[in-house]
Design a protein around this motif. Structure first.
Motif, PDB file in Angstrom:
ATOM      1  N   GLY A  67      10.109 -12.878  -5.172  1.00 16.61           N
ATOM      2  CA  GLY A  67      10.000 -12.981  -6.659  1.00 16.61           C
ATOM      3  C   GLY A  67       8.659 -13.226  -7.211  1.00 16.61           C
ATOM      4  O   GLY A  67       8.417 -13.136  -8.375  1.00 16.61           O
ATOM      5  N   VAL A  68       7.611 -13.441  -6.115  1.00 14.96           N
ATOM      6  CA  VAL A  68       6.152 -13.741  -6.971  1.00 14.96           C
ATOM      7  C   VAL A  68       5.714 -12.677  -7.413  1.00 14.96           C
ATOM      8  O   VAL A  68       5.036 -12.747  -8.495  1.00 14.96           O
ATOM      9  N   SER A  69       6.042 -11.325  -7.057  1.00 17.16           N
ATOM     10  CA  SER A  69       5.299 -10.203  -7.394  1.00 17.16           C
ATOM     11  C   SER A  69       6.374  -9.451  -8.411  1.00 17.16           C
ATOM     12  O   SER A  69       6.001  -8.181  -8.824  1.00 17.16           O
ATOM     13  N   ALA A  70       7.400 -10.151  -9.095  1.00 15.93           N
ATOM     14  CA  ALA A  70       8.509  -9.424 -10.038  1.00 15.93           C
ATOM     15  C   ALA A  70       7.642  -8.871 -11.055  1.00 15.93           C
ATOM     16  O   ALA A  70       7.867  -7.511 -11.172  1.00 15.93           O
ATOM     17  N   HIS A  71       6.719  -9.339 -11.817  1.00 14.71           N
ATOM     18  CA  HIS A  71       6.195  -8.830 -12.914  1.00 14.71           C
ATOM     19  C   HIS A  71       5.350  -7.599 -12.281  1.00 14.71           C
ATOM     20  O   HIS A  71       5.213  -6.534 -13.057  1.00 14.71           O
ATOM     21  N   GLU A  72       4.565  -7.576 -11.306  1.00 12.15           N
ATOM     22  CA  GLU A  72       3.845  -6.481 -10.737  1.00 12.15           C
ATOM     23  C   GLU A  72       4.695  -5.349 -10.496  1.00 12.15           C
ATOM     24  O   GLU A  72       4.309  -4.169 -10.502  1.00 12.15           O
ATOM     25  N   ILE A  73       6.037  -5.473  -9.882  1.00 12.82           N
ATOM     26  CA  ILE A  73       6.684  -4.506  -9.655  1.00 12.82           C
ATOM     27  C   ILE A  73       7.367  -3.729 -10.745  1.00 12.82           C
ATOM     28  O   ILE A  73       7.504  -2.527 -11.235  1.00 12.82           O
ATOM     29  N   LEU A  74       7.553  -4.814 -11.801  1.00 11.35           N
ATOM     30  CA  LEU A  74       8.681  -4.360 -13.017  1.00 11.35           C
ATOM     31  C   LEU A  74       7.812  -3.664 -14.169  1.00 11.35           C
ATOM     32  O   LEU A  74       8.094  -2.523 -14.426  1.00 11.35           O
ATOM     33  N   SER A  75       6.314  -3.839 -14.156  1.00 10.76           N
ATOM     34  CA  SER A  75       5.710  -3.664 -15.528  1.00 10.76           C
ATOM     35  C   SER A  75       4.467  -2.658 -14.813  1.00 10.76           C
ATOM     36  O   SER A  75       4.391  -2.308 -13.692  1.00 10.76           O
ATOM     37  N   SER A  76       3.923  -1.953 -15.789  1.00 14.12           N
ATOM     38  CA  SER A  76       2.906  -0.792 -15.538  1.00 14.12           C
ATOM     39  C   SER A  76       1.458  -1.530 -15.815  1.00 14.12           C
ATOM     40  O   SER A  76       0.571  -0.599 -15.699  1.00 14.12           O
ATOM     41  N   GLU A  77       1.376  -2.936 -16.123  1.00 18.80           N
ATOM     42  CA  GLU A  77       0.063  -3.495 -16.436  1.00 18.80           C
ATOM     43  C   GLU A  77      -0.959  -3.336 -15.187  1.00 18.80           C
ATOM     44  O   GLU A  77      -2.090  -2.903 -15.403  1.00 18.80           O
ATOM     45  N   THR A  78      -0.457  -3.484 -13.998  1.00 19.82           N
ATOM     46  CA  THR A  78      -1.559  -3.432 -12.756  1.00 19.82           C
ATOM     47  C   THR A  78      -1.288  -2.205 -12.046  1.00 19.82           C
ATOM     48  O   THR A  78      -2.105  -1.402 -11.545  1.00 19.82           O
ATOM     49  N   TYR A  79       0.210  -2.139 -11.768  1.00 19.00           N
ATOM     50  CA  TYR A  79       0.425  -0.859 -10.949  1.00 19.00           C
ATOM     51  C   TYR A  79       1.090   0.244 -11.564  1.00 19.00           C
ATOM     52  O   TYR A  79       2.264  -0.175 -12.285  1.00 19.00           O
ATOM     53  N   LYS A  80       0.849   1.494 -11.477  1.00 20.23           N
ATOM     54  CA  LYS A  80       1.576   2.723 -12.168  1.00 20.23           C
ATOM     55  C   LYS A  80       2.325   3.535 -11.102  1.00 20.23           C
ATOM     56  O   LYS A  80       3.357   4.289 -11.680  1.00 20.23           O
ATOM     57  N   SER A  81       2.516   3.213  -9.735  1.00 17.95           N
ATOM     58  CA  SER A  81       3.365   3.786  -8.841  1.00 17.95           C
ATOM     59  C   SER A  81       3.695   2.717  -7.697  1.00 17.95           C
ATOM     60  O   SER A  81       3.136   1.565  -7.702  1.00 17.95           O
ATOM     61  N   ILE A  82       4.721   3.200  -6.878  1.00 21.65           N
ATOM     62  CA  ILE A  82       5.054   2.367  -5.945  1.00 21.65           C
ATOM     63  C   ILE A  82       5.091   3.381  -4.676  1.00 21.65           C
ATOM     64  O   ILE A  82       5.780   4.560  -4.913  1.00 21.65           O
ATOM     65  N   LYS A  83       4.764   2.924  -3.475  1.00 23.10           N
ATOM     66  CA  LYS A  83       5.154   3.612  -2.320  1.00 23.10           C
ATOM     67  C   LYS A  83       6.051   2.529  -1.570  1.00 23.10           C
ATOM     68  O   LYS A  83       5.788   1.479  -1.235  1.00 23.10           O
ATOM     69  N   LEU A  84       7.333   3.269  -1.381  1.00 17.57           N
ATOM     70  CA  LEU A  84       8.446   2.547  -0.487  1.00 17.57           C
ATOM     71  C   LEU A  84       8.443   3.218   0.684  1.00 17.57           C
ATOM     72  O   LEU A  84       8.607   4.135   1.085  1.00 17.57           O
ATOM     73  N   GLU A  85       7.953   1.944   1.646  1.00 16.72           N
ATOM     74  CA  GLU A  85       8.061   2.389   3.171  1.00 16.72           C
ATOM     75  C   GLU A  85       9.182   1.865   3.890  1.00 16.72           C
ATOM     76  O   GLU A  85       9.316   0.695   3.624  1.00 16.72           O
ATOM     77  N   ILE A  86      10.162   2.713   4.587  1.00 15.59           N
ATOM     78  CA  ILE A  86      10.946   2.553   5.310  1.00 15.59           C
ATOM     79  C   ILE A  86      10.831   2.828   6.641  1.00 15.59           C
ATOM     80  O   ILE A  86      10.805   3.716   7.123  1.00 15.59           O
ATOM     81  N   HIS A  87      10.956   1.594   7.529  1.00 16.07           N
ATOM     82  CA  HIS A  87      10.903   1.845   9.058  1.00 16.07           C
ATOM     83  C   HIS A  87      12.398   1.374   9.642  1.00 16.07           C
ATOM     84  O   HIS A  87      12.591   0.196   9.125  1.00 16.07           O
ATOM     85  N   HIS A  88      12.864   2.004  10.294  1.00 13.66           N
ATOM     86  CA  HIS A  88      14.159   1.998  11.040  1.00 13.66           C
ATOM     87  C   HIS A  88      14.063   1.790  12.348  1.00 13.66           C
ATOM     88  O   HIS A  88      13.255   2.918  13.100  1.00 13.66           O
ATOM     89  N   MET A  89      14.609   0.913  13.226  1.00 15.33           N
ATOM     90  CA  MET A  89      14.630   0.983  14.822  1.00 15.33           C
ATOM     91  C   MET A  89      15.440   2.176  15.120  1.00 15.33           C
ATOM     92  O   MET A  89      16.216   2.473  14.779  1.00 15.33           O
ATOM     93  N   GLU A  90      14.991   2.809  16.335  1.00 17.08           N
ATOM     94  CA  GLU A  90      15.586   3.909  16.662  1.00 17.08           C
ATOM     95  C   GLU A  90      17.243   3.752  16.920  1.00 17.08           C
ATOM     96  O   GLU A  90      17.557   2.780  17.425  1.00 17.08           O
ATOM     97  N   GLY A  91      18.178   4.590  16.289  1.00 16.13           N
ATOM     98  CA  GLY A  91      19.407   4.343  16.330  1.00 16.13           C
ATOM     99  C   GLY A  91      20.083   3.772  15.128  1.00 16.13           C
ATOM    100  O   GLY A  91      21.397   3.823  14.813  1.00 16.13           O
ATOM    101  N   TYR A  92      19.159   3.332  14.370  1.00 14.28           N
ATOM    102  CA  TYR A  92      19.734   2.731  13.061  1.00 14.28           C
ATOM    103  C   TYR A  92      19.200   3.272  11.916  1.00 14.28           C
ATOM    104  O   TYR A  92      18.469   2.557  11.001  1.00 14.28           O
TER     105      TYR A  92
END
Length: 264
Positions: free
Chosen positions: A50-75
């Motif tokens: 929740g601390v980064s909520a405004h940073e995630i929601l708004s475009s004031e500081t960050y214009k894009s998101i990199k979503l990194e997903i790691h799954h353990m093998e088999g899942y």
């Protein structure tokens, strides 16, 4: 004449070495700055949900998101899960340069139960997506076991444990989907991921202020509307008492909160 030539070559050599030295110093400083920024970004990603909520929601500081997903093998996630979750997120955040998805399989640990610290250690070993320039990093990990705090009557399917970090309990998810009386695996994954992302967006009252009081005071950090995506049961196996066909959506109160904090 011979010595004169030696002196000329020596002066040229010294001049060249001076230039190379200056380049090395400049390059070294640049790399130090990069390392410094990296260290700060990693440190910034180790705060409460929740601390980064405004940073995630708004475009004031960050214009894009990199979503990194790691799954353990088999899942791995179901094929449609990531794209559905990204579309959902794009409808809530102001990121004019979009959302980039990066996925990777990592070795399974073979543990039956994982603590919060276990999850964080695995993230620290593998995560690469951190805030860089105008790009914000989010991280999702799927492990091959259960949560250590599960009980006989209530078990976690996933949880947000840092300001940009989520974990899914892959084994628990697999056991509670694609079976008689259970939801499809993709529906379960999408529901839990969207719920946990909601916590990263500061819902409910975790960094995004409420425009109207709708926090469940018995289950803090959750919405008091049992039909809302942010209802407490959505992140536990009790979801099966409330999840029928449709995936729960954010209610009006939750959406108003996000808009007031820079969202769409």
């Amino acid at each position: 004449m011979h010595f004169t030539n030696i002196k000329k070559h020596s002066k040229a050599k010294h001049a060249w070495l001076l230039i190379v030295g200056m380049l090395l110093i400049t390059t070294s400083c640049f790399k130090d700055n990069e390392v410094d920024e990296r260290v700060q970004s990693i440190r910034a990603a180790k705060r409460p949900p929740g601390v980064s909520a405004h940073e995630i929601l708004s475009s004031e500081t960050y214009k894009s998101i990199k979503l990194e997903i790691h799954h353990m093998e088999g899942y791995p996630l179901s094929s449609s899960t990531a794209s559905t979750v990204i579309n959902w997120l794009e409808g809530l955040v102001n990121k004019p340069m979009g959302i980039q998805l990066v996925t990777k399989a990592i070795p399974a640990k073979g543990k039956e139960k994982y603590s919060v610290q276990d999850v964080r250690d695995i993230e620290d070993e593998n995560r690469t997506a951190y805030n860089t320039g105008e790009e914000l990093g989010l991280y999702i990990l799927i492990v091959d076991g259960y949560f250590e705090k599960d009980t006989e009557t209530e078990a976690s399917l996933g949880f947000a444990h840092r300001n940009t970090s989520i974990v899914l309990l892959g084994k628990r998810m697999a056991e509670n989907s694609n079976r008689l009386g259970k939801p499809d695996k993709d529906r379960l994954e999408i529901t839990v991921l969207e719920h946990e992302l909601g916590h990263l967006l500061g819902l409910v009252n975790l960094g995004t202020e409420m425009t109207t009081d709708h926090e469940d005071h018995e289950y803090g950090g959750h919405c008091d509307n049992e039909d809302c995506l942010m209802y407490w049961a959505v992140e536990t196996n009790n979801i099966f008492n409330t999840l029928n066909q449709p995936i729960p959506t954010l209610d009006e109160n939750c959406r108003n909160d996000l808009k007031a904090n820079g969202g769409r």
